[in-house]
Design a protein around this motif. Structure first.
Motif, PDB file in Angstrom:
ATOM      1  N   ILE A 199      10.446   3.272  -1.818  1.00  0.00           N
ATOM      2  CA  ILE A 199      11.497   2.491  -1.148  1.00  0.00           C
ATOM      3  C   ILE A 199      11.060   2.105   0.259  1.00  0.00           C
ATOM      4  O   ILE A 199      11.309   0.979   0.725  1.00  0.00           O
ATOM      5  CB  ILE A 199      12.815   3.292  -1.119  1.00  0.00           C
ATOM      6  N   MET A 200      10.382   3.003   0.945  1.00  0.00           N
ATOM      7  CA  MET A 200       9.871   2.709   2.286  1.00  0.00           C
ATOM      8  C   MET A 200       8.902   1.529   2.247  1.00  0.00           C
ATOM      9  O   MET A 200       8.929   0.642   3.111  1.00  0.00           O
ATOM     10  CB  MET A 200       9.175   3.957   2.853  1.00  0.00           C
ATOM     11  N   GLY A 201       8.036   1.506   1.245  1.00  0.00           N
ATOM     12  CA  GLY A 201       7.077   0.417   1.110  1.00  0.00           C
ATOM     13  C   GLY A 201       7.743  -0.912   0.804  1.00  0.00           C
ATOM     14  O   GLY A 201       7.369  -1.949   1.372  1.00  0.00           O
ATOM     15  N   VAL A 202       8.726  -0.902  -0.078  1.00  0.00           N
ATOM     16  CA  VAL A 202       9.440  -2.134  -0.429  1.00  0.00           C
ATOM     17  C   VAL A 202      10.137  -2.706   0.803  1.00  0.00           C
ATOM     18  O   VAL A 202      10.110  -3.923   1.059  1.00  0.00           O
ATOM     19  CB  VAL A 202      10.454  -1.868  -1.552  1.00  0.00           C
ATOM     20  N   ALA A 203      10.775  -1.845   1.589  1.00  0.00           N
ATOM     21  CA  ALA A 203      11.463  -2.304   2.803  1.00  0.00           C
ATOM     22  C   ALA A 203      10.484  -2.959   3.772  1.00  0.00           C
ATOM     23  O   ALA A 203      10.809  -3.968   4.427  1.00  0.00           O
ATOM     24  CB  ALA A 203      12.162  -1.123   3.477  1.00  0.00           C
ATOM     25  N   THR A 204       9.269  -2.416   3.865  1.00  0.00           N
ATOM     26  CA  THR A 204       8.258  -2.987   4.750  1.00  0.00           C
ATOM     27  C   THR A 204       7.836  -4.375   4.287  1.00  0.00           C
ATOM     28  O   THR A 204       7.697  -5.302   5.097  1.00  0.00           O
ATOM     29  CB  THR A 204       7.033  -2.059   4.820  1.00  0.00           C
ATOM     30  N   VAL A 205       7.626  -4.537   2.991  1.00  0.00           N
ATOM     31  CA  VAL A 205       7.252  -5.848   2.447  1.00  0.00           C
ATOM     32  C   VAL A 205       8.323  -6.883   2.757  1.00  0.00           C
ATOM     33  O   VAL A 205       8.034  -8.012   3.176  1.00  0.00           O
ATOM     34  CB  VAL A 205       7.030  -5.756   0.924  1.00  0.00           C
ATOM     35  N   VAL A 206       9.575  -6.505   2.596  1.00  0.00           N
ATOM     36  CA  VAL A 206      10.681  -7.440   2.814  1.00  0.00           C
ATOM     37  C   VAL A 206      10.740  -7.881   4.272  1.00  0.00           C
ATOM     38  O   VAL A 206      10.843  -9.076   4.576  1.00  0.00           O
ATOM     39  CB  VAL A 206      12.020  -6.800   2.392  1.00  0.00           C
ATOM     40  N   VAL A 207      10.670  -6.946   5.208  1.00  0.00           N
ATOM     41  CA  VAL A 207      10.846  -7.309   6.622  1.00  0.00           C
ATOM     42  C   VAL A 207       9.669  -8.139   7.140  1.00  0.00           C
ATOM     43  O   VAL A 207       9.864  -9.111   7.881  1.00  0.00           O
ATOM     44  CB  VAL A 207      11.056  -6.045   7.491  1.00  0.00           C
ATOM     45  N   VAL A 208       8.450  -7.816   6.712  1.00  0.00           N
ATOM     46  CA  VAL A 208       7.303  -8.615   7.150  1.00  0.00           C
ATOM     47  C   VAL A 208       7.325  -9.988   6.481  1.00  0.00           C
ATOM     48  O   VAL A 208       6.988 -11.004   7.098  1.00  0.00           O
ATOM     49  CB  VAL A 208       5.977  -7.888   6.857  1.00  0.00           C
ATOM     50  N   GLY A 209       7.757 -10.022   5.225  1.00  0.00           N
ATOM     51  CA  GLY A 209       7.875 -11.299   4.535  1.00  0.00           C
ATOM     52  C   GLY A 209       8.859 -12.230   5.232  1.00  0.00           C
ATOM     53  O   GLY A 209       8.611 -13.435   5.370  1.00  0.00           O
ATOM     54  N   LEU A 210       9.976 -11.681   5.677  1.00  0.00           N
ATOM     55  CA  LEU A 210      10.964 -12.488   6.402  1.00  0.00           C
ATOM     56  C   LEU A 210      10.389 -13.006   7.720  1.00  0.00           C
ATOM     57  O   LEU A 210      10.665 -14.144   8.122  1.00  0.00           O
ATOM     58  CB  LEU A 210      12.228 -11.658   6.662  1.00  0.00           C
ATOM     59  N   TYR A 211       9.597 -12.186   8.384  1.00  0.00           N
ATOM     60  CA  TYR A 211       8.956 -12.634   9.628  1.00  0.00           C
ATOM     61  C   TYR A 211       7.993 -13.788   9.343  1.00  0.00           C
ATOM     62  O   TYR A 211       7.945 -14.781  10.086  1.00  0.00           O
ATOM     63  CB  TYR A 211       8.208 -11.470  10.285  1.00  0.00           C
ATOM     64  N   GLY A 212       7.240 -13.677   8.238  1.00  0.00           N
ATOM     65  CA  GLY A 212       6.331 -14.755   7.862  1.00  0.00           C
ATOM     66  C   GLY A 212       7.067 -16.049   7.572  1.00  0.00           C
ATOM     67  O   GLY A 212       6.624 -17.137   7.971  1.00  0.00           O
ATOM     68  N   VAL A 213       8.212 -15.952   6.916  1.00  0.00           N
ATOM     69  CA  VAL A 213       9.028 -17.130   6.636  1.00  0.00           C
ATOM     70  C   VAL A 213       9.506 -17.773   7.931  1.00  0.00           C
ATOM     71  O   VAL A 213       9.521 -19.003   8.075  1.00  0.00           O
ATOM     72  CB  VAL A 213      10.230 -16.753   5.739  1.00  0.00           C
ATOM     73  N   SER A 214       9.893 -16.937   8.915  1.00  0.00           N
ATOM     74  CA  SER A 214      10.358 -17.479  10.197  1.00  0.00           C
ATOM     75  C   SER A 214       9.242 -18.226  10.919  1.00  0.00           C
ATOM     76  O   SER A 214       9.487 -19.249  11.578  1.00  0.00           O
ATOM     77  CB  SER A 214      10.905 -16.345  11.081  1.00  0.00           C
TER      78      SER A 214
ATOM     79  N   GLY B  47       0.814  -1.212   0.000  1.00  0.00           N
ATOM     80  CA  GLY B  47       0.000   0.000   0.000  1.00  0.00           C
ATOM     81  C   GLY B  47       0.846   1.259   0.000  1.00  0.00           C
ATOM     82  O   GLY B  47       0.528   2.244  -0.680  1.00  0.00           O
ATOM     83  N   VAL B  48       1.960   1.246   0.748  1.00  0.00           N
ATOM     84  CA  VAL B  48       2.864   2.395   0.768  1.00  0.00           C
ATOM     85  C   VAL B  48       3.487   2.600  -0.610  1.00  0.00           C
ATOM     86  O   VAL B  48       3.616   3.733  -1.096  1.00  0.00           O
ATOM     87  CB  VAL B  48       3.958   2.216   1.846  1.00  0.00           C
ATOM     88  N   VAL B  49       3.872   1.492  -1.266  1.00  0.00           N
ATOM     89  CA  VAL B  49       4.431   1.583  -2.626  1.00  0.00           C
ATOM     90  C   VAL B  49       3.416   2.232  -3.564  1.00  0.00           C
ATOM     91  O   VAL B  49       3.737   3.156  -4.322  1.00  0.00           O
ATOM     92  CB  VAL B  49       4.823   0.186  -3.151  1.00  0.00           C
ATOM     93  N   ALA B  50       2.166   1.740  -3.523  1.00  0.00           N
ATOM     94  CA  ALA B  50       1.123   2.281  -4.401  1.00  0.00           C
ATOM     95  C   ALA B  50       0.862   3.747  -4.103  1.00  0.00           C
ATOM     96  O   ALA B  50       0.632   4.555  -5.022  1.00  0.00           O
ATOM     97  CB  ALA B  50      -0.160   1.468  -4.231  1.00  0.00           C
ATOM     98  N   PHE B  51       0.911   4.129  -2.828  1.00  0.00           N
ATOM     99  CA  PHE B  51       0.683   5.521  -2.455  1.00  0.00           C
ATOM    100  C   PHE B  51       1.774   6.423  -3.030  1.00  0.00           C
ATOM    101  O   PHE B  51       1.494   7.522  -3.511  1.00  0.00           O
ATOM    102  CB  PHE B  51       0.640   5.647  -0.935  1.00  0.00           C
ATOM    103  N   GLY B  52       3.014   5.954  -3.002  1.00  0.00           N
ATOM    104  CA  GLY B  52       4.110   6.736  -3.567  1.00  0.00           C
ATOM    105  C   GLY B  52       3.975   6.927  -5.064  1.00  0.00           C
ATOM    106  O   GLY B  52       4.486   7.898  -5.623  1.00  0.00           O
ATOM    107  N   LEU B  53       3.292   5.991  -5.722  1.00  0.00           N
ATOM    108  CA  LEU B  53       3.125   6.063  -7.177  1.00  0.00           C
ATOM    109  C   LEU B  53       1.807   6.704  -7.597  1.00  0.00           C
ATOM    110  O   LEU B  53       1.538   6.830  -8.795  1.00  0.00           O
ATOM    111  CB  LEU B  53       3.193   4.646  -7.771  1.00  0.00           C
ATOM    112  N   ALA B  54       0.979   7.109  -6.642  1.00  0.00           N
ATOM    113  CA  ALA B  54      -0.339   7.680  -6.956  1.00  0.00           C
ATOM    114  C   ALA B  54      -0.203   8.887  -7.880  1.00  0.00           C
ATOM    115  O   ALA B  54       0.498   9.847  -7.541  1.00  0.00           O
ATOM    116  CB  ALA B  54      -1.061   8.072  -5.672  1.00  0.00           C
ATOM    117  N   PRO B  55      -0.874   8.875  -9.036  1.00  0.00           N
ATOM    118  CA  PRO B  55      -0.704   9.963 -10.004  1.00  0.00           C
ATOM    119  C   PRO B  55      -1.442  11.248  -9.651  1.00  0.00           C
ATOM    120  O   PRO B  55      -1.095  12.321 -10.144  1.00  0.00           O
ATOM    121  CB  PRO B  55      -1.260   9.357 -11.301  1.00  0.00           C
TER     122      PRO B  55
END
Length: 413
Positions: free
Chosen positions: A388-403, A308-316
């Protein structure tokens, strides 16, 4: 005190509100959040008016974050050893005084950037002191069986106020006869009402008051978290996600006023749209936060938050941003509610205050990260920084899900 069980209430979603003391606590939170949500927007608007720079916004939130960072560990210790009512009344009262002082300065035309920084620092410090106590108070008032429900309903009160408090603050700030100063004074009144309601709660004595040195208690809390790997991973994930991802809200004035050329009212309405999504998810989570699928829902909300943060950054344009931020509010609030309730469930009551102080450090990180993120926005662009803020959030939560999946697989072997 005999606490009603969810199945006896006829509604699992609102079961905790059947407890009279929790209902009073909930209403005190409503008035507190009204003042907080108004000030959150007004702080950004005033910082933008005084500096007209993204870095100015970031520095103000940095001051707020530093106050949180320094006082949150102290608040965690005090929540485990002091009567919580006294702690809550003191902190809420100081927040009201700081808001009134800032309002008088702005209304008289004497507001300066350093004053805004001092007010932000003081309010951040008070949030640090009372934040752990507010969460652990929910557990004491309703019991562990309804803990997730109580935290969800507390979050709902915050989300409900976000539906109109920021928009009202933006509208009031845009009225020449009221302005930002008058809006600050209205926020101060709400904080005073919250303080008076909080004073009517039971004393909420600590269940196992310690006579240890406070520094030793903080160290003991850290050792406890290190001894519980899942709790440690949850705290780390929450801290990074909020520290980086949630900072999109700090730059709303820069995006709406600076890049889209719109007014303070449009900033407020954007925040209200986010709150609409938050209310929807909270009603869903309130009946599921204590269920078996809460962890999976937590991960789904966190990953959706990042996208959602990624999409917000790209909002036209503004309309697209308005629609995106509804979904973003939905995901963000679900993630916050579930991480908070999960941290309480997997920790012992004698450590609740200190555990919640570590969880709340995420908000200190949010304020501290705002300054470098604001500087980055001036160098590489605001929209790219948000993406970039949104991508970082996806990565860290994804890693938590994997754990979590890895732990589950090891358990079944």
């Amino acid at each position: 005190m005999t606490l009603p069980k969810p199945e006896e209430n006829g509604s699992a979603t609102f079961s905790s509100l059947r407890v009279p003391t929790f209902r009073l606590f909930w209403w005190s939170g409503v008035y507190s959040y009204l003042g907080v949500q108004m000030q959150f927007l007004l702080r950004g608007l005033l910082a933008w008016d005084l500096t007209e720079r993204e870095s100015g916004l970031g520095v103000v939130y940095l001051a707020f974050g530093m106050g949180l960072l320094i006082f949150t560990p102290i608040g965690g210790v005090l929540a485990d050893r002091w009567p919580k009512r006294s702690l809550l009344v003191f902190g809420q009262g100081v927040i009201a005084i700081a808001a009134a002082g800032m309002g008088l300065a702005a209304a008289s035309g004497n507001a300066r950037f350093w004053m805004l920084m001092v007010a932000s620092l003081v309010q951040g410090a008070m949030f640090g002191l009372i934040g752990p106590a507010r969460v652990s108070t929910s557990a004491e008032l309703v019991g562990r069986e309804q803990l997730g429900n109580a935290i969800s309903l507390t979050s709902m009160s915050m989300s409900l106020t976000r539906l109109f408090a920021p928009a009202a603050a933006g509208v009031l700030a845009g009225v020449a006869t009221i302005g930002i100063g008058g809006a600050y004074l209205v926020a101060a009144v709400f904080s005073v009402v919250s303080t008076l309601l909080t004073a009517r709660l039971p004393r909420l004595e600590p269940s196992n008051p310690s006579r240890q040195n406070p520094i030793d208690e903080i160290r003991d809390g850290l050792r406890y978290v290190r001894s519980k790997p899942e709790l440690g991973r949850l705290i780390l994930t929450t801290t990074i996600a909020i520290m980086v991802g949630f900072n999109y809200v700090a730059f709303l004035p820069a995006l709406v006023e600076g890049q889209m050329g719109l007014s303070e009212s449009h900033v407020g309405f954007l925040t209200t749209a986010s709150a609409a999504g938050a209310v929807l998810i909270t009603a869903l989570v309130a009946s599921r936060a204590d269920g078996p699928n809460a962890q999976m829902l937590l991960v789904c909300c966190g990953i959706s938050f990042g996208f959602g943060v990624v999409a917000f950054g790209l909002a036209p344009n503004y309309l697209a941003a308005l629609l995106i931020i509804v979904v973003l509010g939905f995901a963000t609030n679900g993630f916050m509610v579930l991480t908070s309730s999960r941290s309480m469930v997997i920790s012992e009551p004698s450590y609740h205050g200190r555990v919640q102080s570590l969880m709340q450090l995420a908000w200190a990180g949010f304020g501290i990260a705002a300054a470098p993120l604001g500087a980055a926005a001036e160098i590489i662009g605001l929209r790219l920084t948000i993406v970039i803020m949104g991508v970082a959030t996806v990565v860290v939560v994804g890693l938590y899900g994997v754990s979590l999946l890895s732990t589950a697989a090891q358990t079944t072997e």
